[in-house]
Design an enzyme around this catalytic site. Structure first.
Site, PDB file in Angstrom:
ATOM      1  CE  LYS A 285      -4.456   0.943   0.352  1.00 62.51           C
ATOM      2  NZ  LYS A 285      -5.524   0.039  -0.059  1.00 62.51           N
TER       3      LYS A 285
HETATM    4  N1  GLU Z   1      -7.219   0.108  -3.197  1.00 64.39           N
HETATM    5  C1  GLU Z   1      -7.971  -1.055  -3.466  1.00 64.39           C
HETATM    6  C2  GLU Z   1      -8.020  -1.970  -2.249  1.00 64.39           C
HETATM    7  O1  GLU Z   1      -7.811  -1.549  -1.142  1.00 64.39           O
HETATM    8  C3  GLU Z   1      -7.528  -1.769  -4.725  1.00 64.39           C
HETATM    9  C4  GLU Z   1      -6.118  -2.219  -4.753  1.00 64.39           C
HETATM   10  C5  GLU Z   1      -5.666  -2.712  -6.105  1.00 64.39           C
HETATM   11  O2  GLU Z   1      -6.485  -2.784  -7.002  1.00 64.39           O
HETATM   12  O3  GLU Z   1      -4.496  -3.006  -6.234  1.00 64.39           O
HETATM   13  O4  GLU Z   1      -8.346  -3.119  -2.365  1.00 64.39           O
END
Ligand code: GLU
Length: 419
Positions: free
Chosen positions: A110
């Site tokens: 993240k």
């Molecule tokens: N931000 C989204 C999540 O928390 C998607 C992450 C992604 O598609 O890599 O799942």
């Protein structure tokens, strides 16, 4: 009246408590637990940019890679004024479990920048985004670490990221998912999280011999996740009686026409004044406490906590947001018999959509919309089947079972690598 969160539980600590509970059930030893409860790499970068007045401004950015034993790191980048390292670590960890539960070949990561994107001009935001990509350029790559949108970011920001990375490495659409369709993004990624939320809600209810048709739904948060969850639940003939955003709640006990509400918000930039519905300011009403069958918290983390959980009346809570319920509130709701579909399963449609986009990018190939919708339903249903099996085997709830499935898959992969 629902009160703000009085307790302070660190988000990463909360996720690790769940990982440890799963590790207990699976009989995982201490040395492996350390591997599962620590982040592989935590990077903090300083991001200087020149603002529109020619002044220097410095922001803080993060990219945390939690675990990569099952594949390249994968996860969104959040732009929000409350972003900090602990929160990014917790979200990176959730990505590890999420990708394992839906069984896609990715690890968890993240990113985040501590900024209120609404306060920056488009030029400033683009400069900040490019600076961020440049600062983490050695960590990321189409087979190393793939970014995506999260709170405060969108396809436009992903397009800038792809371009910034491409300037250094040549054409690489698979470096980021959730891109604009004109840049090899897929039209299906935009609503994949919300569609996945609706699909899993339908499947969870079916498993309990209940049906979505006519069930009352409240959606808290009307951004990318909340709005498309509401839209697809509405299309599946549930009755969406209220939706809220930071400015207030719009409600109609006979059900809102979500299609029209989305068009209204697009045109007017506010939910207030939507025809034939009532509107209340945040101080007057909190959507989380409304009477309904299904509550979908789809905004920030830890919005349901010890201080307000007693006001929650829903029978089902589907976590569109990441970590919307604190551990104490979670215990209370479980004791009350509320069915909670946890974030790592409920909102995994987003990363599954990202996986589809990445697969298409690395093959330079396009799928049909009908094909990806069908595939998404297959992945969500398979995730629920695995989690239900673990829930029955150990006599535990969906959250505990989802962690058991995710932790077990990551543990098995780590062991197979000879870790
Ligand atoms: N931000 C989204 C999540 O928390 C998607 C992450 C992604 O598609 O890599 O799942």
């Amino acid at each position: 009246m629902i009160q703000p969160n009085p307790t302070k539980v660190t988000p990463f600590g909360a996720v690790n408590a769940s990982v440890n509970r799963a590790a207990d059930l699976l009989g995982i030893k201490e040395n492996y637990r350390r591997l599962l409860t620590t982040c592989w790499r935590e990077t903090k970068v300083s991001l200087p940019i020149t603002d529109d007045k020619g002044e220097l401004r410095v922001y803080e950015g993060y990219r945390v890679q939690h675990n990569g034993v099952r594949g390249p790191y994968k996860g969104g980048v959040r732009y929000h004024p409350e972003v900090d390292l602990d929160e990014v670590k917790s979200l990176a960890s959730l990505m590890t479990w999420k990708c394992a539960i839906v069984n896609i070949p990715f690890g968890g990561a993240k990113g985040g920048i501590c900024v209120d994107p609404a306060k920056l001009s488009e030029r400033e935001l683009q400069a900040l985004t490019r600076r961020f990509v440049n600062s983490i350029k050695t960590m990321i790559g189409p087979y190393k670490d793939i970014m995506a949108p999260d709170m405060g970011t969108n396809p436009k920001v992903m397009g800038w990221m792809m371009d910034a990375y491409g300037q250094l490495n040549g054409y690489s659409p698979a470096i980021v998912t959730g891109k604009p369709v004109t840049l090899e993004g897929t039209p299906d990624r935009l609503d994949a999280t919300g569609l996945g939320v609706a699909m899993i809600t339908r499947r969870v209810m079916e498993a309990r011999k209940e049906f979505l048709s006519g069930k009352t739904v409240v959606v808290q948060g009307f951004g990318n996740v909340g709005s498309f969850a509401a839209l697809h639940l509405h299309r599946m003939s549930a009755k969406v009686i209220a939706v809220s955003d930071v400015n207030g709640t719009v409600f109609d006990k006979d059900g809102l026409d979500v299609e029209k509400l989305m068009a209204y918000l697009e045109a007017k930039k506010t939910l207030a004044g939507f025809p034939h519905a009532e509107f209340a300011l945040p101080g007057e009403l909190n959507a989380l406490g409304l009477e309904c069958d299904i509550l979908v918290p789809a905004a920030l983390g830890h919005v349901i906590h010890a201080g307000n959980v007693e006001a929650v009346k829903a029978r089902y809570i589907i976590e569109g947001a990441n970590g919307p319920i604190t551990p104490e509130a979670d215990d209370y709701l479980n004791r009350k018999g509320v069915i909670i579909v946890p974030d790592i399963m409920a909102n995994a449609g987003g990363v599954v959509g990202s996986y589809f986009e990445w697969c298409q990018n690395i093959q330079m190939h396009h799928w049909e919309r009908s094909e990806s919708k069908l595939e998404l339903d297959k992945f969500m249903s398979a995730a629920l089947a695995g989690v239900s099996q673990a829930a029955n085997k150990y006599g535990i709830n969906y959250r505990e079972a989802a962690f058991v499935v995710g932790v077990d898959r990551v543990y098995q992969a780590a062991a197979a690598r000879g870790h």
